[in-house]
Every structure is written in structure tokens, then in C-alpha cells.
Design an enzyme around this catalytic site. Structure first.
Site, PDB file in Angstrom:
ATOM      1  N   ASP A 278      -5.094  13.570  40.413  1.00  0.00           N
ATOM      2  CA  ASP A 278      -4.425  12.324  40.075  1.00  0.00           C
ATOM      3  C   ASP A 278      -3.805  11.789  41.365  1.00  0.00           C
ATOM      4  O   ASP A 278      -3.528  12.543  42.286  1.00  0.00           O
ATOM      5  CB  ASP A 278      -3.366  12.643  39.009  1.00  0.00           C
ATOM      6  CG  ASP A 278      -2.529  11.436  38.669  1.00  0.00           C
ATOM      7  OD1 ASP A 278      -2.996  10.316  38.924  1.00  0.00           O
ATOM      8  OD2 ASP A 278      -1.417  11.618  38.156  1.00  0.00           O
TER       9      ASP A 278
ATOM     10  N   CYS B 259       3.199  29.580  13.492  1.00  0.00           N
ATOM     11  CA  CYS B 259       2.039  29.701  14.367  1.00  0.00           C
ATOM     12  C   CYS B 259       1.716  31.179  14.556  1.00  0.00           C
ATOM     13  O   CYS B 259       2.607  32.022  14.510  1.00  0.00           O
ATOM     14  CB  CYS B 259       2.363  29.049  15.711  1.00  0.00           C
ATOM     15  SG  CYS B 259       1.084  29.256  16.951  1.00  0.00           S
TER      16      CYS B 259
ATOM     17  N   CYS C  30      -0.442  32.169  17.265  1.00  0.00           N
ATOM     18  CA  CYS C  30      -1.077  32.320  18.572  1.00  0.00           C
ATOM     19  C   CYS C  30      -0.585  33.637  19.187  1.00  0.00           C
ATOM     20  O   CYS C  30       0.369  34.231  18.688  1.00  0.00           O
ATOM     21  CB  CYS C  30      -0.760  31.119  19.461  1.00  0.00           C
ATOM     22  SG  CYS C  30       0.883  31.159  20.196  1.00  0.00           S
TER      23      CYS C  30
HETATM   24 ZN    ZN Z   1       2.231  29.876  18.856  1.00  0.00          ZN
END
Ligand code: ZN
Length: 574
Positions: free
Chosen positions: A93, A275, A277
Site C-alpha cells: 500500500d 467461538c 477457534c
Molecule cells: Zn475464537
């Protein structure tokens, strides 16, 4: 040195596409998320981005590298890939974001372009000038004109230019920018939208993306610059965005903000983590108790996991043809997201021209916005072709002839019981069904091709129509999944006689004709003309320039895509 750049569509739904992008032999499947890596303040190390997240593309701010002497010399010495130890694609960028936030950057457009060339970025940027939403219009125009002037200096760059399209919230400026930038660049970045995201102004976001997309050739790869929140991925992808970048995963983590697909939570306010993960499974709510640096790093990892997971969900929905259902589900996270989804109604005609005519998944009515879905717009248009007056009310499609109630989407839709007004009674002759389907698929006169002595063969197991015979010759089969008629050569010939050029046709260049006669696919670059009334997944006649029938097959792109793309398959010939 010139850059090798190829892009083709592999799957599509609404205006979304799963694409194959190839830059200097490095492949990337889109839509893709580019995690932003800040070499000054790395939060997740590159080796983890590779190993744990399987990241194939990174975004790095070249301005930050240029301004730091140690970094600059290291990167100039080893190249950006060598310095970071990353072999995938690297996008840099230019410092535009710094420009917007701090008002000034101490570099010139030429300097930053040359620097990106020297360090070996595959994707680079010129110093475009983002305008804030609702900026003073003459100022936004001035900034846009300077951006366009600077784009000229990047035209010969030896990287793929991620060309910024600016114009604040003024759609006339965005339109002008898209037309000018789209003429010269293959990768276009919709800039100046981060603030809109932060303020949940999703209907503005829809207006800007749709306006830009409508004014770009469809083979341009489109980057939603700074769009890094998973809650908006499905909406932006549905409008045809191919690349996203996320600095947000790290910035939010530094601010102890926990991303979910439904919005952002403050970690301090959470007592449970919604979650599973690797981070959330490992620590659970103990994540809050980690020492500051570890907490930030792990939170950044969670944020990136949910972002990449949502992108996979979007891609699976494109494959399955149920992206609309995902949009409806996501829109229930926030009223502004629902407003953004409802704004798609304004672009319904354009979206419906890109949307496939038949899909793998059934149509689920999930809320009032389902009434304006592309499938409804397309179906209503085609229903006008069918002559039968024997109709039942099938919300949200309207009055549907009973002959075609098995055809997609009528054959597989589900609506809440409260919407059902009439129970259709089935007592239709099979031959009448075939007539109705042919009118719906090909046009009003197609039913005249159905002769009295045609025989219909039905499946013993399901009782559904399988094939249509003329004497002993199979002239069409009927696909079980969507009840579409698949014409064989006799019927294709008759359709060609019945419908005048260019109706139902994909016209190919003479060079390609011999290959297609052998049954090979039609590639987009060989198509010279096409019936604009066709839709992706329609059954089509492939003809040469003299209108000789050389093949029958399924169109896999929309007519506009076929004409805009030079790569990829346009028709799968049988
Ligand atoms: Zn997570």
C-alpha cells in the site's frame, strides 16, 4: 519487466464470483482476504500467518517501510519476500491511509512507485487521495482529479497496480472514477470506505460498490480497500468484490475488541466466548487474564480466524448458490446491515442479469427482502413468456402456471406457511408440462415445436419426466434437479429455426469452431456475440459467424461477463 496477470471466474452467485487470479505464476483463489502485516509492529509473525492460517497473500504498507531506515535498507537488500520470509503474493500500500489520517506524507508519488518496484511487490499502489464520506464536494472532486493524474504515473509500473477509485459518497464522482480507472487498470481498489464501515453505513457502502462495479468491465478484480470486518464480507462479495484486506484483526485486538460475524464485542464485557477457534478453545474466557502482549496476540489470532472462516462460508455459499440466504442471516445482526441488504433492491435488475437462472440450492424465503431477490426478478420476467392461464399464486413469485411448478425456483422453494395462499392441484398432461417449460426456458413460441406424437418417458421410481422422444429419437432430457429441458440435436436445430439470430445463441469465431464441433468447451475469448437475454446456466445454441449450429451446451457466465472476459470457459458443450 511486464507483469503476468490472469483472472477467470470458476463459480458464481448473484454478482459474487469465485475466481482464479494468477500473478507471475502465483495463484490465488478469490474472494481472498489479505491480512495487513506491519513490519514495525508485527503482532502475528509471518511464519504463523503461513503455518496456522495458510495465508497466500499479505499486505504491507510500503510507506512505513520507506520511512524507517533499518527496515528500508533490509528490504532493499533482500527484497520484500526475502526480508519477510514469505513466498506468496505481497501487495503493498502506498501510504494513502496515512495521508488521510495525518494529512501529509513526506514522499512523492513517483518515489513510492519506484520503491515498490525495487522491493519486488507483485501488487503495488500509487499515492491516491482518499476523501472522507460526505466530504465537501468540490474538495472531493479536486482530490479525485489529483488521484487520476497520479494514476497516469503508475501505468507502466512493473507490478500489478491496485488502482484506487475515490470520490467520497458522491456516486457521480465514483462513476467517473470507475470508468477512467477501469480503462487502464486490471485491479481496482474501492477506497475511502473504512469510515463507512466503522459507522455501520452499509447502505452507502452498497451504493458505492454497486456504482463502481456497474461502471467497470467485469473482468477487473475489485478490492474493497480497508473492508476487514467479517460481518460485511458476504454483502461486499455478493456485489462482486474479490479482495478484502484486514488491518482490523490486529487494530481491534490492540483495542481489546473481539470480532464475531455478527459484530464486535469488547473482550472485557464477555463472560463466554462464542467461538471454537484454536485460541478460544485453548484459553476460553481465561483469554482475558493473559498478560497484555499475549492477550493482544491471541485476540488478533482469534479475529483473523473468524475472518477467514467467514470468507470460507461465503465461498461455499457461492458454490451452493445460496449466498442470498447467508445475506439474510447476516443482516439480522444489525438494523443497518438489514438496511444495506434492502438497498440491493435498487440494483436488482443489474444483479439479476449476472445471477444464474438455476441453482443447486432451494430458494428459502427468510424475510421480506427475499421478495426482491434476483431469482424473483428473473422468474417474473420469464413467467411472461409462458402462455398458460392455468395459474396458482406462489409467493413471492406471483402467478405461476401449474405446468411449470416443478421447475427451479418454483419446484424447490420454501416459504413460511403463513405466506401460502393456495394449494396447487396437480392434474396436468405431461406434454403440457414440456410446453410450459420450453416457453419459460426459451421463449413464447418454443411450445409450437412440441408435436402431438412426442412421447414422454417418466422415471419409474419418482414418476417425474425424464426424456422426450420423437419416434425413437431422444430429442430432450429433463434434468431431475431443476426440471430444465436439455435439448439434443434435433430440438436444438428446431429451436434455431424458430428463434431468429441472436436469440438463444452464443456466436463464436471461426478459428474456434472445429474444436467446439468436437465437443470442447467454448472459451470466452472466442465469443463474438451473444443473446443478452440469456442467463448463466441457461441451455444455449453455439453457432459460427454464418449461424451454423456447431454445439449445444450450458452457459456458465452471464452474457456481459462472456463479452468482458478474455479468459475462462463461457459454455460447457455436451
Ligand atoms: Zn475464537
Amino acid at each position: 519487466m511486464s507483469v503476468e496477470f490472469n483472472f477467470e471466474i470458476r463459480s458464481k452467485d448473484i454478482a459474487a464470483r469465485i475466481g482464479k487470479l494468477e500473478i507471475n505464476k502465483k495463484e490465488l483463489e478469490t474472494p481472498a482476504l489479505m491480512p495487513v502485516y506491519n513490519p514495525n509492529k508485527p503482532i502475528i509473525p509471518v511464519k504463523d500467518l503461513k503455518r496456522k492460517f495458510n495465508v497466500k497473500i499479505l499486505m504491507v504498507n510500503s510507506y512505513i517501510v520507506l520511512r524507517n531506515k533499518v527496515l528500508r535498507e533490509g528490504v532493499l537488500d533482500l527484497g520484500i519476500h526475502g526480508y519477510l520470509g514469505f513466498k506468496g503474493l505481497i501487495a503493498t500500500d502506498s501510504g494513502s491511509y496515512q495521508l488521510m489520517n495525518y494529512g501529509d506524507v513526506s514522499t512523492t508519488n513517483r518515489e513510492i512507485i519506484e520503491f515498490q518496484e525495487k522491493i519486488g511487490s507483485e501488487i503495488g499502489a500509487f499515492l491516491d487521495i482518499p476523501s472522507l464520506p460526505n466530504a465537501y464536494k468540490p474538495r472531493a472532486l479536486e482530490q479525485l482529479e489529483l488521484t487520476l493524474k497520479r494514476s497516469k504515473e503508475a501505468e507502466d509500473a512493473n507490478f500489478v497496480v491496485n488502482a484506487g477509485i475515490q470520490g467520497s459518497t458522491y456516486l457521480d464522482l465514483r462513476r467517473m472514477a470507475a470508468r477512467k480507472i477501469g480503462r487502464n487498470f486490471k485491479l481496482c481498489a474501492i477506497g475511502g470506505i473504512v469510515r463507512l464501515m466503522e459507522e455501520y453505513r452499509f447502505s452507502n457502502l452498497v451504493d458505492i460498490i454497486a456504482t463502481v462495479k456497474k461502471n467497470l468491465p467485469l473482468d477487473r478484480v475489485v478490492h474493497a480497500f480497508g473492508l476487514g470486518h467479517p460481518m460485511a464480507f458476504s454483502l461486499a462479495a455478493a456485489l462482486g468484490c474479490d479482495l478484502f484486506d484486514s488491518a482490523a484483526y490486529a487494530l481491534y485486538a490492540q483495542d481489546l475488541r473481539y470480532m464475531t460475524v455478527n459484530g464486535t464485542k469488547r473482550l472485557d464485557n464477555l463472560e463466554y466466548l462464542p467461538c471454537s477457534c484454536p485460541v478460544c478453545s485453548k484459553y476460553g474466557i481465561e483469554l482475558k487474564e493473559l498478560e497484555d502482549r499475549e492477550k493482544t496476540r491471541n485476540l488478533a489470532m482469534h479475529n483473523l480466524y473468524v475472518s477467514l472462516e467467514e470468507l470460507n462460508r461465503v465461498k461455499q455459499a457461492i458454490k451452493d448458490g445460496n449466498l442470498w440466504e447467508l445475506l439474510s442471516i447476516r443482516a439480522r445482526s444489525h438494523p443497518e446491515l438489514l438496511t444495506g441488504l434492502e438497498r440491493l433492491k435498487r440494483y436488482g435488475r443489474w444483479l439479476s442479469e449476472l445471477d444464474p437462472i438455476t441453482k443447486k440450492s432451494p430458494f428459502y424465503y427468510l424475510g421480506r427482502e427475499s421478495r426482491y431477490r434476483t431469482e424473483v426478478i428473473t422468474a417474473r420476467k420469464r413467467l411472461k413468456r409462458v402462455s398458460s392461464m392455468n395459474r396458482v399464486n406462489v409467493p413471492p413469485f406471483g402467478k405461476v402456471p401449474i405446468e411449470i411448478l416443478d421447475v427451479y425456483p418454483f419446484g424447490s422453494f420454501r416459504v413460511p406457511e403463513s405466506l401460502i395462499k393456495e394449494e396447487p392441484c396437480f392434474n396436468v398432461r405431461e406434454i403440457e408440462r414440456i410446453k410450459g417449460i420450453m416457453e419459460y426456458q426459451f421463449g413464447s413460441n418454443a411450445s409450437e415445436l412440441v408435436e402431438k406424437n412426442f412421447r414422454i418417458k417418466k422415471s419409474k421410481r419418482t414418476g417425474r419426466i425424464r426424456g422426450v422422444y420423437r419416434g425413437r429419437e431422444l430429442i430432450a432430457s429433463v434434468r431431475a434437479s431443476d426440471h430444465f429441458v436439455i435439448p439434443k440435436s434435433y430440438l436444438a436445430d428446431e429451436l434455431k429455426k424458430k428463434f431468429r439470430y441472436p436469440r438463444l445463441r452464443v456466436v463464436v469465431d471461426d478459428d474456434a469452431a472445429p474444436f467446439i464441433s468436437e465437443g470442447r468447451s467454448v472459451f470466452a475469448k472466442f465469443v463474438v456475440d451473444i443473446d443478452p437475454g440469456l442467463r448463466a446456466n441457461d441451455e444455449v445454441l453455439v453457432v459460427d459467424r454464418k449461424d451454423n449450429l456447431i454445439g449445444i451446451g450450458t452457459l456458465v457466465l452471464s452474457p456481459r461477463e462472456v463479452m468482458d472476459f478474455d479468459r475462462g470457459v463461457a459454455v460447457r458443450v455436451r
